[in-house]
Design a protein around this motif. Structure first.
Motif, PDB file in Angstrom:
ATOM      1  N   PHE A 144       4.215  12.785   3.285  1.00  0.00           N
ATOM      2  CA  PHE A 144       3.165  12.389   2.041  1.00  0.00           C
ATOM      3  C   PHE A 144       2.557  13.629   1.347  1.00  0.00           C
ATOM      4  N   PHE A 189       0.814  -1.265   0.000  1.00  0.00           N
ATOM      5  CA  PHE A 189      -0.049   0.119   0.034  1.00  0.00           C
ATOM      6  C   PHE A 189       0.951   1.303   0.055  1.00  0.00           C
ATOM      7  N   ASP A 190       1.746   1.306   1.176  1.00  0.00           N
ATOM      8  CA  ASP A 190       2.382   2.822   1.204  1.00  0.00           C
ATOM      9  C   ASP A 190       3.111   3.029   0.010  1.00  0.00           C
ATOM     10  N   PHE A 194       1.822   4.448   8.027  1.00  0.00           N
ATOM     11  CA  PHE A 194       1.152   5.438   7.238  1.00  0.00           C
ATOM     12  C   PHE A 194      -0.342   5.263   7.185  1.00  0.00           C
ATOM     13  N   PHE A 195      -0.677   4.009   6.987  1.00  0.00           N
ATOM     14  CA  PHE A 195      -1.815   3.752   6.484  1.00  0.00           C
ATOM     15  C   PHE A 195      -3.145   4.056   7.723  1.00  0.00           C
ATOM     16  N   VAL A 204      -6.331  -5.979   6.252  1.00  0.00           N
ATOM     17  CA  VAL A 204      -7.194  -5.669   5.388  1.00  0.00           C
ATOM     18  C   VAL A 204      -8.802  -6.084   5.596  1.00  0.00           C
ATOM     19  N   MET A 256       0.899   3.995  -3.078  1.00  0.00           N
ATOM     20  CA  MET A 256       0.027   5.288  -2.547  1.00  0.00           C
ATOM     21  C   MET A 256       0.792   6.588  -2.882  1.00  0.00           C
ATOM     22  N   MET A 300      -4.852  -2.963  -2.713  1.00  0.00           N
ATOM     23  CA  MET A 300      -5.210  -2.320  -1.358  1.00  0.00           C
ATOM     24  C   MET A 300      -5.573  -0.891  -1.353  1.00  0.00           C
TER      25      MET A 300
END
Lengths: 302, 303
Positions: free
Chosen positions: B257, A235-236, B237-238, B147, A239, A256
């Motif tokens: 980010f 993901f990271d 991060f998520f 998830v 993204m 994801m």
């Protein structure tokens, strides 16, 4: 009733049982609240239309049917599969080679081991941004070096054909963790076995092929399964590189990221839950398939 | 599946990780061969290190200096002021991001170490009905990827009205984490039973036995747990992405980010920020390297 109670607890035993339950109480709560409930809830939500503002509405298998016809889902699945099918095997081979190199009694190995592992402590967001710079098409460091050889480097994260390769290169930078796990496995291999093979006339390749590799198969299995589970959920990096649209041109839209987008850009929690469940089942199926083959290639100690 | 050997953490020789007993195959190589291996390893090490060195070097350059051909490895002038520029960048409070990261990673680390030691001890040393089944369930939860659980968990915290702050990010750590509970259980089982039995006979309460006798004995395991939790939370991060909205609350991962999203071309400052985010972990790694290596070995042996 009496039969069920196999042995009566002494007062001391009862006190210990109470203490024991008290010790694990936080985790029991977590099992229910953060594991049991979310699984049930996710399954339920996947059969509903739920956009947060109004209560979930049962729609049967609509979300799953919708997924089947959703080109974004297919694209994300293809991207993730491409990424996993390349980054996992290449990473496995690279980490094994690095571990074999590190397993030699050469002085200064500690420094190399440190340097191989160091990228694994670098935060993924920071590491990805560094690779965006390194793989900058026109004058990034890598392409500048490639140009010295007279070739033209690809446009990496600006070219849909190459962007996933950029992510794969980035993932290979992090093989240090798997390398250390392989190294630990290598160090468990008894020197006596290697010596015996040597006496029997086995060369370096023979020793590797017939002693080291078979004994290492449990570790290979471990790194393979972990690698598959991780790469399916990347993901990271994706993204940071491509955002929720998977720039350039949807090429870095990993599965994801798709789930994240459905849930937090479109607030389509029901649809996102269905997507998440499918990924979970896919991971489960692939791991089960891998474990199904272990009889044929994983060596088990008697 | 092999069990973790608790002694692996206390053994002195485990720290350096070089092949414990050099086999004779290695020694047979002459100096030429030795040099060859050194060369191969050095080239690979350089490949793995260049991204970090390039990050640092670019962080100290002028923006246009980063892309010069031929490659300019070192900045003409070391522009340390780049770090000042980042830390005082309007709209991106990096100093705040940094302290948020310290707070987030620090809290989760303390919470995880305490909860997992407590629960792991309960599973290892105290008898209570249903213990083994519960432990089996605990192992099974390791198979559930994040998830599946993150959407309902998010909705749960939303229901509780605590979105936008650090409660959803830190609170779960107070209740334990399956893998570390498993790890702690293995370690506590390695401690001789006589120790706590003696204390029990002397009338010490269970919590006192845990806190004063058992905990100090598994200190290395606690340190392994702490360093990995700190690093992983610093990386995270998520979860900040889904739970936080207010930039003043962002940790570095989210701050960097958003910075990259809006200030695409200011590479030198992006690299300075990336350096700022990476440096604490590299320093931690340098100080606690032994524990990182031991931890990685344990994760592998677990398989």
């Amino acid at each position: 009733m009496g039969r069920l109670r196999r042995r009566r607890l002494s007062p001391l035993g009862r006190r210990q049982a109470a203490a024991g339950l008290l010790f694990v109480a936080p985790w029991l709560l977590a099992l229910v609240v953060f594991h049991g409930y979310p699984i049930v809830a996710a399954t339920y939500l996947s059969f509903t239309d739920y956009t947060v503002l109004t209560p979930p509405e049962w729609v049967g298998t609509d979300n799953y049917v919708k997924m089947w016809g959703d080109s974004a889902v297919w694209r994300a699945a293809r991207n993730s599969l491409f990424y996993a099918l390349l980054s996992v095997p290449i990473g496995l081979v690279l980490s094994l080679v690095l571990a074999l190199l590190l397993n030699r009694p050469v002085r200064g190995i500690g420094i190399h081991r440190t340097l191989f592992y160091m990228p694994s402590v670098v935060p993924p967001v920071a590491g990805t941004i560094v690779f965006l710079l390194l793989l900058e098409p026109r004058s990034g460091l890598l392409n500048t070096v490639i140009e010295v050889t007279g070739l033209d480097g690809p446009a990496w994260f600006l070219d849909p054909q190459w962007s996933k390769w950029g992510l794969i290169v980035l993932s290979l930078w992090g093989v240090g963790a798997a390398t250390l796990i392989f190294l630990a496995g290598l160090q468990e291999i008894p020197a006596s076995l290697l010596e015996a093979a040597s006496i029997d006339g086995a060369g370096a390749w023979g020793r590797f092929r017939h002693v080291t590799l078979p004994l290492l198969t449990p570790v290979i299995l471990f790194n393979l399964v972990i690698g598959v589970i991780y790469s399916f959920q990347v993901f990271d990096a994706a993204m940071v590189v491509g955002g929720t649209t998977g720039e350039p041109g949807g090429s870095t839209l990993m599965y994801m990221v798709l789930i994240y987008r459905s849930a937090f850009s479109y607030f389509d929690m029901g649809y996102a839950s269905a997507q998440a469940l499918v990924l979970f089942l896919a991971i489960l199926a692939v791991t089960a398939a891998i474990f199904g083959t272990t009889r044929r290639w994983v060596y088990e100690e008697a | 599946m092999r069990a973790i050997r608790p002694s692996a953490l206390t053994g002195r020789d485990q720290g350096d990780g070089t092949a414990a007993q050099p086999t004779r195959y290695g020694r047979r190589g002459g100096w030429l061969r030795q040099t060859g291996w050194h060369l191969v390893l050095s080239v690979l090490s350089v490949c793995f290190t260049i991204p970090l060195l390039w990050m640092l070097s670019s962080a100290l350059k002028e923006n246009k200096e980063i892309f010069t051909v031929p490659v300019q490895w070192l900045p003409a002038v070391f522009r340390w002021e780049n770090f000042v520029s980042v830390l005082s960048y309007p709209g991106y409070p990096f100093l705040q991001f940094f302290s948020n990261s310290v707070f987030y990673a620090g809290s989760v680390t303390v919470a995880t170490v305490l909860s997992c030691a407590l629960v792991g001890y309960g599973f290892a040393r105290l008898r209570f009905p249903g213990r083994d089944i519960l432990f089996g369930v605990t192992l099974a939860t390791m198979m559930i990827p994040y998830v599946v659980t993150f959407i309902p968990t998010f909705l749960l915290f939303k229901q509780l009205g605590v979105l936008g702050g650090y409660i959803p990010l830190i609170a779960p750590a107070l209740f334990g984490e399956a893998f570390f509970i498993f790890m702690m259980r293995q370690f506590f089982r390695g401690v001789p039973k006589e120790l706590d039995d003696a204390a029990r006979v002397d009338g010490a309460g269970e919590f006192r036995i845990f806190w004063q006798i058992m905990l100090p004995l598994v200190r290395p395991a606690l340190v392994v747990m702490a360093v990995f939790t700190f690093v992983w939370t610093w990386h995270d991060f998520f979860r900040p992405l889904i739970y936080l909205q207010d930039p003043d609350k962002f940790p570095l991962s989210l701050g960097l980010f958003t910075f990259r999203g809006r200030r695409l071309t200011e590479w030198h400052l992006m690299m300075a920020a990336a350096t700022l985010m990476t440096a604490p972990l590299v320093i931690l790694f340098a100080v606690a390297q032994k524990y990182f290596i031991q931890g990685m070995k344990m994760f592998g042996i677990k398989g």
